[in-house]
Design a protein around this motif. Structure first.
Motif, PDB file in Angstrom:
ATOM      1  N   LEU A   1       0.312  -1.330  -0.153  1.00  0.00           N
ATOM      2  CA  LEU A   1       0.066   0.028   0.044  1.00  0.00           C
ATOM      3  C   LEU A   1       0.903   0.953   0.072  1.00  0.00           C
ATOM      4  CD1 LEU A   1      -2.425   0.919   0.181  1.00  0.00           C
ATOM      5  CD2 LEU A   1      -2.845   0.819   2.478  1.00  0.00           C
ATOM      6  N   GLN A   2       2.182   1.092   0.977  1.00  0.00           N
ATOM      7  CA  GLN A   2       2.839   2.675   1.239  1.00  0.00           C
ATOM      8  C   GLN A   2       3.350   2.585  -0.871  1.00  0.00           C
ATOM      9  OE1 GLN A   2       4.977   4.403   3.427  1.00  0.00           O
ATOM     10  NE2 GLN A   2       4.863   5.234   1.463  1.00  0.00           N
ATOM     11  N   LYS A   3       3.245   1.987  -1.619  1.00  0.00           N
ATOM     12  CA  LYS A   3       3.821   2.092  -2.865  1.00  0.00           C
ATOM     13  C   LYS A   3       3.103   3.017  -3.891  1.00  0.00           C
ATOM     14  CE  LYS A   3       6.576  -1.922  -4.168  1.00  0.00           C
ATOM     15  NZ  LYS A   3       6.202  -3.555  -4.441  1.00  0.00           N
ATOM     16  N   LYS A   4       1.531   3.399  -3.607  1.00  0.00           N
ATOM     17  CA  LYS A   4       0.246   4.096  -3.402  1.00  0.00           C
ATOM     18  C   LYS A   4       0.539   5.767  -3.350  1.00  0.00           C
ATOM     19  CE  LYS A   4      -2.795   0.043  -4.604  1.00  0.00           C
ATOM     20  NZ  LYS A   4      -4.682  -0.555  -4.718  1.00  0.00           N
ATOM     21  N   PHE A   5       1.174   5.772  -1.957  1.00  0.00           N
ATOM     22  CA  PHE A   5       1.779   6.625  -1.917  1.00  0.00           C
ATOM     23  C   PHE A   5       2.667   7.595  -1.803  1.00  0.00           C
ATOM     24  CE2 PHE A   5      -2.705   4.657   1.050  1.00  0.00           C
ATOM     25  CZ  PHE A   5      -3.398   5.793   0.595  1.00  0.00           C
ATOM     26  N   THR A   6       2.657   8.849  -1.758  1.00  0.00           N
ATOM     27  CA  THR A   6       3.909   9.665  -2.199  1.00  0.00           C
ATOM     28  C   THR A   6       4.642   9.970  -0.140  1.00  0.00           C
ATOM     29  OG1 THR A   6       2.709  11.744  -2.289  1.00  0.00           O
ATOM     30  CG2 THR A   6       3.296  10.920  -3.825  1.00  0.00           C
ATOM     31  N   LYS A   7       4.007  10.249   0.578  1.00  0.00           N
ATOM     32  CA  LYS A   7       4.501  10.405   1.813  1.00  0.00           C
ATOM     33  C   LYS A   7       4.594   8.425   2.696  1.00  0.00           C
ATOM     34  CE  LYS A   7      -0.091  11.596   3.782  1.00  0.00           C
ATOM     35  NZ  LYS A   7      -0.354  12.069   4.770  1.00  0.00           N
TER      36      LYS A   7
ATOM     37  N   ARG B   1       7.915  11.509  10.689  1.00  0.00           N
ATOM     38  CA  ARG B   1       8.729  12.293  10.593  1.00  0.00           C
ATOM     39  C   ARG B   1       9.750  12.397  11.190  1.00  0.00           C
ATOM     40  NH1 ARG B   1       2.934  13.765  11.350  1.00  0.00           N
ATOM     41  NH2 ARG B   1       4.037  14.037  13.803  1.00  0.00           N
ATOM     42  N   VAL B   2       9.676  11.659  11.941  1.00  0.00           N
ATOM     43  CA  VAL B   2      11.226  11.746  12.877  1.00  0.00           C
ATOM     44  C   VAL B   2      12.527  11.276  12.003  1.00  0.00           C
ATOM     45  CG1 VAL B   2      12.780  11.049  14.722  1.00  0.00           C
ATOM     46  CG2 VAL B   2      10.731  12.193  14.605  1.00  0.00           C
ATOM     47  N   ILE B   3      12.424   9.955  11.482  1.00  0.00           N
ATOM     48  CA  ILE B   3      13.091   9.785  10.130  1.00  0.00           C
ATOM     49  C   ILE B   3      13.329  10.639   9.449  1.00  0.00           C
ATOM     50  CG2 ILE B   3      12.653   7.939   8.566  1.00  0.00           C
ATOM     51  CD1 ILE B   3      12.063   6.258  10.912  1.00  0.00           C
ATOM     52  N   GLU B   4      11.950  11.342   8.773  1.00  0.00           N
ATOM     53  CA  GLU B   4      13.017  11.740   7.400  1.00  0.00           C
ATOM     54  C   GLU B   4      13.671  13.195   7.723  1.00  0.00           C
ATOM     55  OE1 GLU B   4       8.534  13.238   5.926  1.00  0.00           O
ATOM     56  OE2 GLU B   4       8.620  10.937   4.510  1.00  0.00           O
ATOM     57  N   LYS B   5      13.031  13.540   9.245  1.00  0.00           N
ATOM     58  CA  LYS B   5      14.417  14.579   9.740  1.00  0.00           C
ATOM     59  C   LYS B   5      15.468  14.804  10.251  1.00  0.00           C
ATOM     60  CE  LYS B   5      13.767  19.326  12.743  1.00  0.00           C
ATOM     61  NZ  LYS B   5      14.143  19.933  11.408  1.00  0.00           N
ATOM     62  N   ILE B   6      15.840  13.222  10.752  1.00  0.00           N
ATOM     63  CA  ILE B   6      17.066  12.654  10.996  1.00  0.00           C
ATOM     64  C   ILE B   6      17.461  12.104  10.314  1.00  0.00           C
ATOM     65  CG2 ILE B   6      16.738  13.485  13.678  1.00  0.00           C
ATOM     66  CD1 ILE B   6      16.812  11.892  14.682  1.00  0.00           C
ATOM     67  N   GLY B   7      17.009  11.055   9.603  1.00  0.00           N
ATOM     68  CA  GLY B   7      17.575   9.576   9.097  1.00  0.00           C
ATOM     69  C   GLY B   7      17.030   8.492  10.040  1.00  0.00           C
ATOM     70  N   MET B   8      17.182   7.888   9.573  1.00  0.00           N
ATOM     71  CA  MET B   8      16.792   6.140  10.162  1.00  0.00           C
ATOM     72  C   MET B   8      17.887   5.692  10.862  1.00  0.00           C
ATOM     73  SD  MET B   8      15.501   2.471   8.254  1.00  0.00           S
ATOM     74  CE  MET B   8      14.123   3.672   7.764  1.00  0.00           C
ATOM     75  N   GLN B   9      19.351   5.625  10.738  1.00  0.00           N
ATOM     76  CA  GLN B   9      20.522   5.174  11.713  1.00  0.00           C
ATOM     77  C   GLN B   9      20.470   6.739  12.511  1.00  0.00           C
ATOM     78  OE1 GLN B   9      24.471   5.338   9.876  1.00  0.00           O
ATOM     79  NE2 GLN B   9      24.990   4.147  11.434  1.00  0.00           N
TER      80      GLN B   9
ATOM     81  N   GLY C   1      11.326   4.908  23.121  1.00  0.00           N
ATOM     82  CA  GLY C   1      12.797   5.068  22.696  1.00  0.00           C
ATOM     83  C   GLY C   1      11.880   3.490  21.611  1.00  0.00           C
ATOM     84  N   VAL C   2      11.304   2.457  22.265  1.00  0.00           N
ATOM     85  CA  VAL C   2      10.737   1.356  21.481  1.00  0.00           C
ATOM     86  C   VAL C   2       9.899   1.113  19.952  1.00  0.00           C
ATOM     87  CG1 VAL C   2       8.794   0.437  22.546  1.00  0.00           C
ATOM     88  CG2 VAL C   2      11.078  -1.533  21.892  1.00  0.00           C
ATOM     89  N   ALA C   3       9.344   2.136  20.112  1.00  0.00           N
ATOM     90  CA  ALA C   3       7.799   2.092  19.587  1.00  0.00           C
ATOM     91  C   ALA C   3       8.440   2.044  18.269  1.00  0.00           C
ATOM     92  CB  ALA C   3       7.015   3.558  19.815  1.00  0.00           C
ATOM     93  N   ALA C   4       9.673   3.332  17.433  1.00  0.00           N
ATOM     94  CA  ALA C   4       9.677   3.062  15.972  1.00  0.00           C
ATOM     95  C   ALA C   4      10.620   2.328  15.423  1.00  0.00           C
ATOM     96  CB  ALA C   4      11.119   4.843  16.109  1.00  0.00           C
TER      97      ALA C   4
END
Length: 377
Positions: free
Chosen positions: A122-128, A256-264, A300-303
């Protein structure tokens, strides 16, 4: 309303119900412990049944990924998931209890695989980015489940009636969602497990989900017991409720956090919050410090697990469904070792000291996330 929006709502319903059912089980663990007069070690043995049953389901889930689209197995498992809770509520026989917990765990494995397979498609159908929000809805369902349980306890409604209501809600929601879930989404390639040297990408994702599952699963299974036995609170769901609130907040904001600071860096942040939260809970076993500690652990554990499942779609060796099935096995091993080990350590030392296991797992997220991102570079 666009079809993709209806599909998102239907899939969100499944995530909500999965979280609602799971927290209804987890928040009632102290009740089951008392009803069957189980010690910490005996409760650990009961919790051990869940990952064993889930591991037994590995070849079955792999076969289902290769054979079927995700919709039918997902909804059928949701129905059995709810039905197993009904049995948990009404049985007084330990053998039946073990059987019900086994079915509950097996269905949870199938649900997680096929729900997350649907999210990647489903993610492939959305831009965000939307994957984190689905896991946020799971946490919201979990929050609703523990809030509902807290109300049930306040009103002194029986355990049996509580489980009957949860089962009814699950049946109605799952059947309603069925008509708009994605269909015909079976992958045409990458559906066979390839024996031999482990794929490094899948291996590091698996190790990360192992440590995350020890922390997350352990908190699900033991937070209510901790508040009842260590903090000595009569409304023992408060710690679990707080943990779930902050899990939900974290997951809704994780994209939003991942987009801002990156996954690592998000992995590093998650690990730090887990460590600080667990340290607070262990050193200050009092009501408000424990609530703050549980809040930090939830944040902490959520993401971590949503990030891992998102990355599973990047596998060059396996389809998304098969990658999730393999990675989920590592997560099951985390649940296999984590919650029961907490019970055994609590029996030998104390429940406070047993929570050090979560701290160690939180720390280990950092070096293994570094190894994972070296493969991206």
């Amino acid at each position: 309303m666009e079809l993709k929006v209806k599909q998102r709502i239907a899939l969100s319903t499944c995530f909500f119900l999965a979280g609602f059912c799971f927290s209804s089980w987890a928040s009632r663990i102290p009740t089951i412990k008392d009803n069957f007069n189980l010690s910490e070690a005996e409760l650990g043995n009961l919790l051990l049944v869940m990952p064993i049953a889930s591991l037994i389901g590995l070849p079955i889930s792999g076969w289902m990924v290769a054979k079927f689209s995700s919709r039918n197995p997902l909804v059928l498992s949701m129905l059995f998931f709810g039905a197993s809770l009904l049995v948990l509520g009404y049985t007084s026989n330990i053998i039946v209890l073990i059987a019900a917990v086994s079915v509950f765990s097996f269905c949870m494995r199938i649900i997680n695989i096929f729900m997350n397979t649907q999210t990647i498609t489903l993610q492939k159908k959305f831009t965000k980015k939307i994957i984190g929000s689905f896991h946020g809805i799971w946490s919201t369902g979990g929050l609703a489940g523990v809030a509902f349980c807290t109300l049930i306890l306040k009103l002194n409604i029986s355990f049996e009636l509580h489980m009957l209501m949860v089962t009814t809600i699950t049946f109605v929601g799952a059947i309603a969602a069925y008509f708009y879930l994605l269909k015909n989404d079976k992958a045409t390639a990458g559906n066979k497990i390839k024996l031999g040297k482990p794929d490094p990408f899948i291996f590091y994702l698996g190790i990360l989900i192992f440590f995350a599952s020890v922390c997350e699963g352990g908190m699900f299974d033991w937070s209510s017991v901790y508040f009842k036995d260590v903090i000595e609170e009569d409304i023992f769901t408060l710690g679990y409720f707080t943990f779930m609130i902050f899990m939900a907040l974290s997951r809704f904001s994780s994209d939003r956090v991942i987009e801002k600071i990156g996954m690592q860096k998000s992995y590093y942040l998650s690990a730090s919050l887990i460590v600080v939260g667990i340290t607070t809970v262990i050193l200050l076993p009092y009501f408000w410090p424990a609530l703050i500690g549980f809040s930090l652990i939830g944040l902490g554990v959520a993401a971590v697990i949503p990030m891992i499942f998102t990355s599973a779609g990047d596998s060059k060796k396996y389809s998304a469904g098969m990658a999730i099935s393999i990675i989920s096995t590592y997560g099951i091993l985390g649940r296999l070792l984590g919650p029961p080990l907490i019970g055994y350590l609590a029996e030998i030392f104390s429940l406070r000291l047993a929570f050090l296991l979560f701290l160690i797992c939180g720390v280990m997220l950092i070096p293994f996330s570094k190894k994972l991102f070296k493969l991206y570079n």
